[in-house]
Design a protein around this motif. Structure first.
Motif, PDB file in Angstrom:
ATOM      1  N   TRP A 113       0.864  -1.495   0.200  1.00 44.70           N
ATOM      2  CA  TRP A 113       0.013   0.212  -0.133  1.00 44.70           C
ATOM      3  C   TRP A 113       0.837   1.176   0.059  1.00 44.70           C
ATOM      4  O   TRP A 113       1.729   1.167   1.156  1.00 44.70           O
ATOM      5  CB  TRP A 113      -0.980   0.204   1.042  1.00 44.70           C
ATOM      6  N   ASN A 116      -0.372   5.303   3.889  1.00 50.37           N
ATOM      7  CA  ASN A 116      -2.304   6.071   4.650  1.00 50.37           C
ATOM      8  C   ASN A 116      -3.216   5.354   3.606  1.00 50.37           C
ATOM      9  O   ASN A 116      -4.332   5.577   3.947  1.00 50.37           O
ATOM     10  CB  ASN A 116      -2.374   7.656   4.689  1.00 50.37           C
ATOM     11  N   GLU A 117      -2.333   4.648   3.013  1.00 51.77           N
ATOM     12  CA  GLU A 117      -3.627   3.679   1.719  1.00 51.77           C
ATOM     13  C   GLU A 117      -3.922   2.361   3.375  1.00 51.77           C
ATOM     14  O   GLU A 117      -3.026   1.726   3.050  1.00 51.77           O
ATOM     15  CB  GLU A 117      -3.161   3.282   0.738  1.00 51.77           C
ATOM     16  N   ASP A 119      -7.881   3.468   2.383  1.00 49.00           N
ATOM     17  CA  ASP A 119      -8.097   4.783   3.129  1.00 49.00           C
ATOM     18  C   ASP A 119     -10.112   4.909   2.729  1.00 49.00           C
ATOM     19  O   ASP A 119     -10.402   6.103   3.687  1.00 49.00           O
ATOM     20  CB  ASP A 119      -7.628   6.190   3.162  1.00 49.00           C
ATOM     21  N   ASN A 120     -10.535   4.465   1.967  1.00 47.65           N
ATOM     22  CA  ASN A 120     -12.220   4.941   1.538  1.00 47.65           C
ATOM     23  C   ASN A 120     -12.183   6.276   1.550  1.00 47.65           C
ATOM     24  O   ASN A 120     -12.924   6.822   1.242  1.00 47.65           O
ATOM     25  CB  ASN A 120     -12.852   4.028   2.503  1.00 47.65           C
ATOM     26  N   LYS A 121     -11.111   6.860   0.256  1.00 42.92           N
ATOM     27  CA  LYS A 121     -11.183   8.393   1.115  1.00 42.92           C
ATOM     28  C   LYS A 121     -12.331   8.864   0.040  1.00 42.92           C
ATOM     29  O   LYS A 121     -12.670  10.104   0.468  1.00 42.92           O
ATOM     30  CB  LYS A 121      -9.912   9.365   0.383  1.00 42.92           C
ATOM     31  N   GLY A 122     -12.602   8.371  -1.158  1.00 44.69           N
ATOM     32  CA  GLY A 122     -13.698   8.262  -1.803  1.00 44.69           C
ATOM     33  C   GLY A 122     -14.957   7.931  -1.518  1.00 44.69           C
ATOM     34  O   GLY A 122     -16.048   7.992  -2.357  1.00 44.69           O
ATOM     35  N   ARG A 124     -16.771   4.676  -0.220  1.00 46.11           N
ATOM     36  CA  ARG A 124     -16.776   2.615  -0.612  1.00 46.11           C
ATOM     37  C   ARG A 124     -15.472   3.229  -1.503  1.00 46.11           C
ATOM     38  O   ARG A 124     -15.970   3.069  -2.645  1.00 46.11           O
ATOM     39  CB  ARG A 124     -17.881   2.109  -0.466  1.00 46.11           C
ATOM     40  N   GLU A 125     -14.843   2.220  -0.924  1.00 42.82           N
ATOM     41  CA  GLU A 125     -13.584   1.945  -2.764  1.00 42.82           C
ATOM     42  C   GLU A 125     -12.853   0.292  -2.578  1.00 42.82           C
ATOM     43  O   GLU A 125     -12.065   0.497  -1.673  1.00 42.82           O
ATOM     44  CB  GLU A 125     -12.348   2.688  -2.814  1.00 42.82           C
ATOM     45  N   TYR A 132       0.488   3.258  -7.567  1.00 41.64           N
ATOM     46  CA  TYR A 132      -0.373   4.799  -6.829  1.00 41.64           C
ATOM     47  C   TYR A 132       0.184   5.313  -6.455  1.00 41.64           C
ATOM     48  O   TYR A 132       1.355   4.961  -5.690  1.00 41.64           O
ATOM     49  CB  TYR A 132      -1.418   4.706  -5.936  1.00 41.64           C
ATOM     50  N   ASN A 139      -3.644   1.753  -4.254  1.00 40.71           N
ATOM     51  CA  ASN A 139      -4.331   1.745  -3.409  1.00 40.71           C
ATOM     52  C   ASN A 139      -5.883   0.384  -3.363  1.00 40.71           C
ATOM     53  O   ASN A 139      -5.977   1.423  -4.701  1.00 40.71           O
ATOM     54  CB  ASN A 139      -4.117   3.485  -4.188  1.00 40.71           C
ATOM     55  N   ASP A 140      -6.462   1.984  -2.904  1.00 37.17           N
ATOM     56  CA  ASP A 140      -7.986   1.093  -3.073  1.00 37.17           C
ATOM     57  C   ASP A 140      -8.655   2.841  -3.987  1.00 37.17           C
ATOM     58  O   ASP A 140      -8.701   3.511  -3.437  1.00 37.17           O
ATOM     59  CB  ASP A 140      -8.632   0.688  -2.182  1.00 37.17           C
TER      60      ASP A 140
END
Length: 161
Positions: A113, A116-117, A119-122, A124-125, A132, A139-140
């Motif tokens: 990763w 910090n991944e 992370d579902n930043k956007g 649900r990922e 990435y 990355n998710d």
């Protein structure tokens, strides 16, 4: 009998090519008796997995089980890529958030990763892509994004049918 002899000759020819990377039917590349194929066509994660399965029995989006395998896939991509180096691999947590699994059913025993991944930043990922921010980092991301992808097959017999 002739068919078996033909398969043995093909196997010998492929393995005598070298212990590193070799070319196989349809532009597949080999590493330690595992076969990989970079597909430059952009597809969603689900479309990419279905496409890999259609190539040969036992093929899926690539699972990654070591730093060495991660580097091999990275090199495969950079040897082939034109443009965006992001690609799908076969990891997701579609079934249960934060419980990642490989589409080929193998153990999720290695991770690369980015900081910090995941992370579902956007929102649900659930799907995972490769390269990435830095080469080889994961990355998710949402599964409906379209990227190139890498397929993997573990069985040479899939190619010899």
């Amino acid at each position: 009998m002739q068919e078996v002899v033909g398969k043995i000759i093909l196997l010998c020819a492929m393995f005598s090519y070298g212990a590193g990377q070799a070319s196989f039917p349809g532009e597949w590349s080999a590493r330690s008796s595992v076969y990989y194929k970079y597909i430059p066509t952009k597809k969603t994660w689900v479309e990419a997995e279905i496409y890999c399965q259609s190539l040969t029995p036992g093929a899926h989006l690539a699972s990654v089980h070591s730093l060495e395998e991660n580097h091999f896939i990275q090199e495969l991509i950079y040897d082939s890529v034109i443009g965006d180096p992001y690609v799908w691999i076969g990891a997701s947590d579609l079934y249960k958030d934060r419980t990642f699994m490989w589409t080929d059913g193998s153990q999720f025993n290695f991770q690369a990763w980015y900081n910090n991944e995941p992370d579902n930043k956007g929102g649900r990922e659930p799907c995972v892509h490769f390269n990435y921010e830095r080469p080889g980092k994961w990355n998710d991301v949402k599964c409906d994004t379209t990227w190139a992808f890498v397929c993997k097959s573990n069985d040479i017999l899939d190619f010899l049918g």
